[in-house]
Design a protein around this motif. Structure first.
Motif, PDB file in Angstrom:
ATOM      1  N   ARG A   1       7.211 -13.691  53.141  1.00 15.23           N
ATOM      2  CA  ARG A   1       6.803 -12.654  52.120  1.00 15.23           C
ATOM      3  C   ARG A   1       7.365 -11.157  52.430  1.00 15.23           C
ATOM      4  N   ASP A   2       7.323 -11.182  53.783  1.00 11.92           N
ATOM      5  CA  ASP A   2       8.105  -9.997  54.205  1.00 11.92           C
ATOM      6  C   ASP A   2       9.517 -10.074  54.154  1.00 11.92           C
ATOM      7  N   LEU A   3      10.043  -9.454  53.246  1.00 17.98           N
ATOM      8  CA  LEU A   3      11.558  -9.805  52.864  1.00 17.98           C
ATOM      9  C   LEU A   3      12.432  -8.804  53.637  1.00 17.98           C
ATOM     10  N   SER A   4      12.000  -7.919  54.620  1.00 18.42           N
ATOM     11  CA  SER A   4      12.710  -6.983  55.101  1.00 18.42           C
ATOM     12  C   SER A   4      13.674  -7.508  56.070  1.00 18.42           C
ATOM     13  N   ASP A   5      14.744  -6.809  56.256  1.00 20.16           N
ATOM     14  CA  ASP A   5      15.944  -7.453  57.053  1.00 20.16           C
ATOM     15  C   ASP A   5      15.689  -7.618  58.428  1.00 20.16           C
ATOM     16  N   ARG A   6      14.554  -6.613  58.904  1.00 20.45           N
ATOM     17  CA  ARG A   6      14.125  -7.086  60.440  1.00 20.45           C
ATOM     18  C   ARG A   6      13.376  -8.172  60.517  1.00 20.45           C
ATOM     19  N   ASN A   7      12.339  -8.583  59.531  1.00 22.70           N
ATOM     20  CA  ASN A   7      11.714  -9.795  59.470  1.00 22.70           C
ATOM     21  C   ASN A   7      12.871 -11.204  59.432  1.00 22.70           C
ATOM     22  N   GLN A   8      13.677 -10.997  58.329  1.00 23.99           N
ATOM     23  CA  GLN A   8      14.581 -12.005  58.119  1.00 23.99           C
ATOM     24  C   GLN A   8      15.582 -12.324  59.419  1.00 23.99           C
ATOM     25  N   ALA A   9      15.844 -11.259  60.143  1.00 23.21           N
ATOM     26  CA  ALA A   9      16.595 -11.265  61.411  1.00 23.21           C
ATOM     27  C   ALA A   9      16.020 -12.087  62.407  1.00 23.21           C
ATOM     28  N   LYS A  10      14.566 -11.963  62.528  1.00 26.40           N
ATOM     29  CA  LYS A  10      13.942 -12.665  63.379  1.00 26.40           C
ATOM     30  C   LYS A  10      13.801 -14.151  62.968  1.00 26.40           C
ATOM     31  N   MET A  11      13.561 -14.302  61.600  1.00 27.02           N
ATOM     32  CA  MET A  11      13.313 -15.823  61.097  1.00 27.02           C
ATOM     33  C   MET A  11      14.725 -16.343  61.182  1.00 27.02           C
ATOM     34  N   ARG A  12      15.714 -15.746  61.042  1.00 30.50           N
ATOM     35  CA  ARG A  12      17.249 -16.282  60.961  1.00 30.50           C
ATOM     36  C   ARG A  12      17.544 -16.838  62.455  1.00 30.50           C
ATOM     37  N   ARG A  13      16.854 -16.612  63.540  1.00 33.15           N
ATOM     38  CA  ARG A  13      17.066 -17.135  64.824  1.00 33.15           C
ATOM     39  C   ARG A  13      16.844 -18.620  64.653  1.00 33.15           C
ATOM     40  N   TRP A  14      16.228 -18.839  63.364  1.00 31.66           N
ATOM     41  CA  TRP A  14      16.152 -20.329  63.652  1.00 31.66           C
ATOM     42  C   TRP A  14      17.603 -21.317  63.545  1.00 31.66           C
ATOM     43  N   ILE A  15      18.525 -20.529  63.099  1.00 29.93           N
ATOM     44  CA  ILE A  15      19.997 -20.879  63.123  1.00 29.93           C
ATOM     45  C   ILE A  15      20.250 -21.100  64.677  1.00 29.93           C
TER      46      ILE A  15
END
Ligand SMILES: CCCCCCCCCCCCC/C=C/C(=O)SCCNC(=O)CCNC(=O)[C@H](O)C(C)(C)COP(=O)(O)OP(=O)(O)OC[C@H]1O[C@@H](n2cnc3c(N)ncnc32)[C@H](O)[C@@H]1OP(=O)(O)O
Length: 258
Positions: free
Chosen positions: A71-85
């Motif tokens: 739900r936190d769609l901030s770039d900072r949170n997405q960057a952390k989650m995108r490390r799933w890649i």
């Protein structure tokens, strides 16, 4: 806020098993991603580990990204989650076979993770799919690129637009998973498969994974050049010599993974 680890690693018979246990659904959050990166790095490097198995607990393999976190769609949170890649690339490039032992629901980011593995085994009562569309999202953590490579762009788009949670037999029928196993036999079958892979010529598996990763999508002449590089290394491997000699000696090969 430090929390208890959600990944448990056991190593037996050269097989490293990474078991996810983050109740209630093994949903992925930034802390799990960082834990994955830190536990996988030594397993990938360790020549004594010749097969890696990723599995879950209970009804869930991985139910996808933690929706409360997303739900936190901030770039900072997405960057952390995108490390799933990065977790997926670590598995995809690991110089050894990697098995997604999907004991339960494998959805969204969980299904995406399995696409980066070399063998996908699904329990017969588990579901598999990319339900992101129902959340107003699409499988943007590797799925939109790996799924078309697996099943072709049309079926991939249909699966991602439809967002269905597929039954295990249907996932098998579509080629999304390699095997469907009755739950009662799941642990035994996974263990047997993983041990057989670990006893195999993991040097050849490592080179094959690299050749496929580097060559896929290249113009054929460049792809064949990548293949040739891999073959040169392959023919210098101890496993190649052992495999060929064992046939002539009419005995089982004793591969060392070198
Ligand atoms: C993976 C990281 C990638 C991040 C990349 C970020 C950058 C790119 C962003 C853009 C791309 C987006 C990529 C998104 C990827 C995703 O994975 S989105 C999530 C996809 N997954 C789902 O939609 C599955 C959601 N879950 C369900 O539909 C159901 O739980 C189920 C699987 C059908 C099982 O149903 P049921 O048996 O009825 O159990 P439930 O009661 O629903 O669930 C049990 C408890 O678990 C909680 N839960 C389940 N899934 C999640 C989840 N994904 N996140 C958080 N929590 C989840 C559920 O709420 C229940 O909790 P309690 O009520 O507290 O018991």
């Amino acid at each position: 806020m430090n929390r208890a680890p959600v990944l448990a690693v056991t190593i037996e018979d050269a097989v490293a098993t990474v078991r996810i246990d983050r109740p209630p659904a093994n949903a992925v959050d930034p802390a799990m991603i960082e834990e994955f990166l830190s536990v996988l790095a030594p397993l990938v490097r360790d020549p004594g580990v010749r097969c890696v198995v990723i599995t879950g607990t209970g009804r869930f393999f991985v139910a996808g990204a933690d929706i409360a976190v997303m739900r936190d769609l901030s770039d900072r949170n997405q960057a952390k989650m995108r490390r799933w890649i990065e977790v997926q690339r670590m598995l995809e490039l690991a110089p050894k076979p990697v098995v997604a032992a999907m004991n339960g629901h494998a959805l969204g980011g969980g299904a995406e993770l399995s696409l980066a593995c070399d063998l996908r085994i699904l329990a017969d009562d588990a579901s598999f799919g990319f339900p992101e569309m129902a959340l107003g999202l699409f499988p943007g953590a590797g799925g939109s690129q790996r799924l078309p490579r697996l099943v072709g762009p049309h079926l991939a788009k249909r699966l991602m637009i439809d967002g269905a949670r597929l039954s295990a037999p249907r996932a098998l029928e579509l080629g999304l998973v390699d095997e469907v196993v009755p739950r009662v036999e799941f642990a035994d079958v996974v263990g047997r498969k993983a041990r057989a892979l670990a006893a195999g010529p993991t040097s050849a598996v490592a080179l094959l994974k690299r050749v496929v990763d580097e060559g896929y999508g290249l113009p054929i002449e460049e792809a064949l050049a990548q293949e040739e590089k891999g073959v040169r290394e392959l023919m210098r491997s101890a496993d190649a010599a052992e495999g060929l000699q064992s046939f002539l000696d009419k005995r089982s090969p004793r591969f060392t993974g070198r």
